[in-house]
Design a protein around this motif. Sequence first.
Motif, PDB file in Angstrom:
ATOM      1  N   SER A 180       1.031  12.469  -7.325  1.00 47.22           N
ATOM      2  CA  SER A 180       0.384  13.502  -7.710  1.00 47.22           C
ATOM      3  C   SER A 180      -1.009  13.714  -9.010  1.00 47.22           C
ATOM      4  CB  SER A 180       1.913  14.603  -8.774  1.00 47.22           C
ATOM      5  OG  SER A 180       1.910  13.354  -9.497  1.00 47.22           O
ATOM      6  N   LYS A 181      -1.502  12.733  -9.871  1.00 42.01           N
ATOM      7  CA  LYS A 181      -1.889  12.699 -10.062  1.00 42.01           C
ATOM      8  C   LYS A 181      -3.787  13.006  -9.556  1.00 42.01           C
ATOM      9  CE  LYS A 181      -0.139  10.274 -13.780  1.00 42.01           C
ATOM     10  NZ  LYS A 181      -0.177   8.965 -14.764  1.00 42.01           N
ATOM     11  N   ALA A 182      -4.568  13.364 -10.053  1.00 38.85           N
ATOM     12  CA  ALA A 182      -5.886  13.755  -9.493  1.00 38.85           C
ATOM     13  C   ALA A 182      -6.691  12.349  -9.767  1.00 38.85           C
ATOM     14  CB  ALA A 182      -6.829  14.953  -9.928  1.00 38.85           C
ATOM     15  N   SER A 183      -7.877  12.808  -8.951  1.00 42.29           N
ATOM     16  CA  SER A 183      -8.759  10.692  -8.503  1.00 42.29           C
ATOM     17  C   SER A 183     -10.109  12.305  -8.903  1.00 42.29           C
ATOM     18  CB  SER A 183      -8.964  10.938  -6.991  1.00 42.29           C
ATOM     19  OG  SER A 183      -9.145  11.748  -5.876  1.00 42.29           O
ATOM     20  N   ASN A 184     -10.503  13.355  -8.499  1.00 38.94           N
ATOM     21  CA  ASN A 184     -11.228  14.184  -9.000  1.00 38.94           C
ATOM     22  C   ASN A 184     -13.014  13.526  -8.633  1.00 38.94           C
ATOM     23  OD1 ASN A 184     -10.236  16.172 -11.258  1.00 38.94           O
ATOM     24  ND2 ASN A 184      -9.769  14.850 -12.060  1.00 38.94           N
ATOM     25  N   PRO A 185     -13.071  13.758  -7.284  1.00 39.88           N
ATOM     26  CA  PRO A 185     -13.333  12.924  -6.567  1.00 39.88           C
ATOM     27  C   PRO A 185     -15.157  14.288  -6.897  1.00 39.88           C
ATOM     28  CG  PRO A 185     -12.447  13.252  -5.191  1.00 39.88           C
ATOM     29  CD  PRO A 185     -11.620  13.895  -6.434  1.00 39.88           C
ATOM     30  N   LYS A 186     -15.955  13.928  -7.490  1.00 38.52           N
ATOM     31  CA  LYS A 186     -17.137  14.888  -7.707  1.00 38.52           C
ATOM     32  C   LYS A 186     -18.203  14.303  -7.191  1.00 38.52           C
ATOM     33  CE  LYS A 186     -15.690  15.247 -11.741  1.00 38.52           C
ATOM     34  NZ  LYS A 186     -15.122  15.432 -12.608  1.00 38.52           N
ATOM     35  N   GLU A 187     -20.021  14.697  -8.026  1.00 40.01           N
ATOM     36  CA  GLU A 187     -20.676  14.128  -7.627  1.00 40.01           C
ATOM     37  C   GLU A 187     -21.517  13.448  -6.133  1.00 40.01           C
ATOM     38  OE1 GLU A 187     -23.030  14.427  -9.452  1.00 40.01           O
ATOM     39  OE2 GLU A 187     -21.341  15.198 -11.343  1.00 40.01           O
ATOM     40  N   PHE A 188     -21.287  14.877  -4.874  1.00 40.47           N
ATOM     41  CA  PHE A 188     -21.533  14.072  -3.435  1.00 40.47           C
ATOM     42  C   PHE A 188     -22.507  13.780  -3.424  1.00 40.47           C
ATOM     43  CE2 PHE A 188     -16.952  14.477  -3.856  1.00 40.47           C
ATOM     44  CZ  PHE A 188     -16.215  14.416  -2.880  1.00 40.47           C
ATOM     45  N   LEU A 189     -22.910  12.708  -2.351  1.00 40.41           N
ATOM     46  CA  LEU A 189     -24.480  12.583  -2.124  1.00 40.41           C
ATOM     47  C   LEU A 189     -24.224  11.959  -0.689  1.00 40.41           C
ATOM     48  CD1 LEU A 189     -27.672  12.042  -2.106  1.00 40.41           C
ATOM     49  CD2 LEU A 189     -27.108  10.317  -3.019  1.00 40.41           C
ATOM     50  N   THR A 190     -24.516  12.638   0.273  1.00 40.71           N
ATOM     51  CA  THR A 190     -24.739  11.993   1.686  1.00 40.71           C
ATOM     52  C   THR A 190     -26.134  11.452   2.074  1.00 40.71           C
ATOM     53  OG1 THR A 190     -23.582  14.439   2.403  1.00 40.71           O
ATOM     54  CG2 THR A 190     -24.580  12.856   3.922  1.00 40.71           C
ATOM     55  N   HIS A 191     -25.500  10.582   2.581  1.00 42.07           N
ATOM     56  CA  HIS A 191     -26.627   9.395   3.366  1.00 42.07           C
ATOM     57  C   HIS A 191     -26.346   9.479   5.005  1.00 42.07           C
ATOM     58  CE1 HIS A 191     -30.171   6.850   3.944  1.00 42.07           C
ATOM     59  NE2 HIS A 191     -29.541   6.201   4.383  1.00 42.07           N
ATOM     60  N   GLN A 192     -27.347   9.883   5.855  1.00 40.97           N
ATOM     61  CA  GLN A 192     -26.550   9.206   7.087  1.00 40.97           C
ATOM     62  C   GLN A 192     -24.930   9.718   7.091  1.00 40.97           C
ATOM     63  OE1 GLN A 192     -28.686   5.737   7.850  1.00 40.97           O
ATOM     64  NE2 GLN A 192     -30.283   6.767   7.539  1.00 40.97           N
ATOM     65  N   THR A 193     -24.206   8.852   7.936  1.00 40.29           N
ATOM     66  CA  THR A 193     -23.150   9.112   8.602  1.00 40.29           C
ATOM     67  C   THR A 193     -22.375   8.263   6.929  1.00 40.29           C
ATOM     68  OG1 THR A 193     -23.109   6.964   9.287  1.00 40.29           O
ATOM     69  CG2 THR A 193     -23.854   7.965  10.677  1.00 40.29           C
ATOM     70  N   GLU A 194     -22.300   8.644   6.064  1.00 38.04           N
ATOM     71  CA  GLU A 194     -21.721   8.177   4.694  1.00 38.04           C
ATOM     72  C   GLU A 194     -21.805   8.720   3.677  1.00 38.04           C
ATOM     73  OE1 GLU A 194     -21.634   3.155   5.473  1.00 38.04           O
ATOM     74  OE2 GLU A 194     -23.158   4.373   4.144  1.00 38.04           O
ATOM     75  N   VAL A 195     -21.051   9.247   2.474  1.00 33.69           N
ATOM     76  CA  VAL A 195     -20.899   9.811   1.436  1.00 33.69           C
ATOM     77  C   VAL A 195     -20.507   9.325   0.118  1.00 33.69           C
ATOM     78  CG1 VAL A 195     -19.621  12.093  -0.166  1.00 33.69           C
ATOM     79  CG2 VAL A 195     -20.286  12.420   2.645  1.00 33.69           C
ATOM     80  N   TYR A 196     -21.589   9.198  -0.444  1.00 34.37           N
ATOM     81  CA  TYR A 196     -21.102   8.190  -2.430  1.00 34.37           C
ATOM     82  C   TYR A 196     -20.958   9.239  -2.625  1.00 34.37           C
ATOM     83  CZ  TYR A 196     -24.104   4.535   0.533  1.00 34.37           C
ATOM     84  OH  TYR A 196     -24.681   4.024   1.030  1.00 34.37           O
ATOM     85  N   PHE A 197     -20.068   8.667  -3.833  1.00 39.90           N
ATOM     86  CA  PHE A 197     -19.293  10.036  -4.626  1.00 39.90           C
ATOM     87  C   PHE A 197     -18.961   8.822  -5.541  1.00 39.90           C
ATOM     88  CE2 PHE A 197     -15.876   9.260  -1.444  1.00 39.90           C
ATOM     89  CZ  PHE A 197     -14.710   8.974  -2.002  1.00 39.90           C
ATOM     90  N   SER A 198     -18.741   9.827  -6.904  1.00 38.60           N
ATOM     91  CA  SER A 198     -17.621   9.113  -8.388  1.00 38.60           C
ATOM     92  C   SER A 198     -15.925   9.663  -7.494  1.00 38.60           C
ATOM     93  CB  SER A 198     -18.012   9.567  -9.548  1.00 38.60           C
ATOM     94  OG  SER A 198     -17.677  11.124  -9.284  1.00 38.60           O
ATOM     95  N   ALA A 199     -15.054   9.014  -8.312  1.00 33.35           N
ATOM     96  CA  ALA A 199     -13.839   8.886  -7.791  1.00 33.35           C
ATOM     97  C   ALA A 199     -12.933   8.205  -9.230  1.00 33.35           C
ATOM     98  CB  ALA A 199     -12.840   9.404  -7.058  1.00 33.35           C
ATOM     99  N   ASN A 200     -11.700   8.514  -9.427  1.00 30.18           N
ATOM    100  CA  ASN A 200     -10.662   8.277 -10.014  1.00 30.18           C
ATOM    101  C   ASN A 200      -9.345   7.295  -9.554  1.00 30.18           C
ATOM    102  OD1 ASN A 200      -8.778   6.966 -12.423  1.00 30.18           O
ATOM    103  ND2 ASN A 200      -9.235   8.409 -13.477  1.00 30.18           N
ATOM    104  N   ASP A 201      -9.423   5.821  -9.229  1.00 31.14           N
ATOM    105  CA  ASP A 201      -7.988   6.058  -8.984  1.00 31.14           C
ATOM    106  C   ASP A 201      -6.766   5.423  -9.721  1.00 31.14           C
ATOM    107  OD1 ASP A 201      -8.572   3.226  -9.498  1.00 31.14           O
ATOM    108  OD2 ASP A 201      -9.191   2.048  -7.897  1.00 31.14           O
ATOM    109  N   GLY A 202      -7.139   5.585 -10.768  1.00 34.46           N
ATOM    110  CA  GLY A 202      -6.335   5.499 -11.837  1.00 34.46           C
ATOM    111  C   GLY A 202      -6.262   3.869 -12.471  1.00 34.46           C
ATOM    112  N   LYS A 203      -6.415   3.198 -11.616  1.00 36.79           N
ATOM    113  CA  LYS A 203      -6.547   1.457 -12.284  1.00 36.79           C
ATOM    114  C   LYS A 203      -8.068   1.319 -12.411  1.00 36.79           C
ATOM    115  CE  LYS A 203      -3.972   1.155  -7.800  1.00 36.79           C
ATOM    116  NZ  LYS A 203      -3.939  -0.053  -6.392  1.00 36.79           N
TER     117      LYS A 203
END
Length: 598
Positions: free
Chosen positions: A212-235
């Motif tokens: 139930s904890k959030a990874s809070n994906p944000k700061e998305f940047l698309t380059h061709q077929t991929e998206v770069y972003f920041s997230a928190n996996d809890g680790k």
Amino acid sequence: RYDDIVDGPTSSEPRQLVNAEQRLFFTADDGISGRELWSLGVTIQGPTGSSNGESTAVIQVEEETKKVFQYNSNSDVTWSINGGDDADQFMIKKNGWLRFKDAPIFNTPVDFDQDNTYEVRIRATDQLIGSASDQLLNVQVIDGGEETSLLSAKLVKNILAGEQSSNPSNISTLSDGDMLFAADNGKKGIELWISQGTKPSTSLLKDINKGSKASNPKEFLTHQTEVYFSANDGKVGQELWISNGTAEGTTLLKDINKGVSGSFPSDLLWIDQRLFFAADDGRHGRELWSYSTSDQSSSMVLDIQTESNIGSNPGQLTNYNGQIIFVADDEIYGRELWISDGTGSGTRLLDDINPGGLSSNPSDFSLLNDQLYFTAESYLLGERQIFKLENNAFETTAVLSLDNDNTANQPDDLHSSGNQLFYSAETIPAPPDENSSEESATDPGGFMDAADGISNDAIGYINDYNRRISEYRRSGDTFDIQASAGGAGFSANMLLDFENDASLARDWNQYFQPLTNDPPLQFSSNIPSVAASRSTTQSPGGNNQNTETLGRELWISNGEMNGNTLLMDINPGTASSNPSNFSTIGSNTYFSADDGVH
């Protein structure tokens, strides 16, 4: 105004407008489902009903029949074939008639799978607003066909059922049309979602921070077929991630600040096989970093603020002719404009716009006609202004925002479209010409303040009346207050005829009719005048404001010194419409605003 999602004066507050494959996606709150993902585009009347976006339909036709189906729309559209396994077997006429080029024969099918089911994608492109919708059609060569009704712009999916909001954010599109965004379904926290613009295709892509904890994906940047972003996996804390639109292809890219603290990557920018961003490695503070796709390595470009653990906090990273233009705060100049070629030696202060250690805080970067525009503060110019960075000299020049009648203060939210720059600004009308007219002896100033509990139509007439008087005060042209169409007297007459209220008619007869050649408006003395009253100290909506301002309104510019114009006082009088969240589809630019009625 293009759509009123919530009827009446309550606002749905559209935000995060995104152009995805010529369809407009955004978040909005309709008062029923909370803030969710919405779409706006032309609707197609197809064989199985309407589609706003892409739907799949099936139709049956008899063999040896060329005619398949005549499409319709609720807009003026251009019809075209937009793919499908058997697209080369079809043609579509201007009037929407879809036909086989050659009549199909059931016993000798020529479709891709040779199973008498021909696949073709139909596209409708709105001729006025430029948005598009698709329908993927499977034509079965047997017999039959049907036609049903139309729908309008719609909620894509109520991700968090009920009135609570899933709050979709950071909407980003991949090259194949998939959209990635962050949302909260009430069970997994804020996580990574995917959608193709339809309810069935909208789903959780990956629960990065399990449970139930959030990874809070944000700061998305698309380059061709991929998206770069920041997230928190809890680790490892908030770090740099990558996704190709699949759960398996969504992985941690780099752990810059080892441990659980996170480096919080932001302001991502792709240039020449390198990803640039701001991050905090836990030792140098927040500085400019790069990630190389060639060897999967990351490194700090330059420690601009050299004191330990105090970063320069780079932001607004923008590609300008292969150079990184950004904002940073060093120990001497304050937060100013910087430039980098991606190396430490090639990273330097570009311009100290607000000299003497006073920060100019550049923001709202937007490219127009090969020049970079932004807003910044300058005590030399009085306050925040629009600046441009010259293409060849890398020198900044102020672009003062004023026209013959108004001055734009505190410009914000710059958005380029074609050869124009849209923005919002606090709008100050020029003082009236003391020698221009009898206005000073007749016009009492202020506006008509709408009473509570009146109809939306009545509010509309009052706002039109105020807007036209406001225009008259700026221009001195009595056309704006005349009794015929286009004048304040006309609005007064509309309230009189359709709402049986003489508030505006009495006001117009007393103050503005003498300035025209029109006769007074005629009405019975027993007709009530309760819809509006004159206020010299309030806006039409009743909010106390300086009567010498038109509020924050919509401006447009060609980027030159004398090329700025107030495009429209959307919320007439001193109230603000607050235009924001600009997005362009085709030749049309969409935004959210408050006109005081809807």
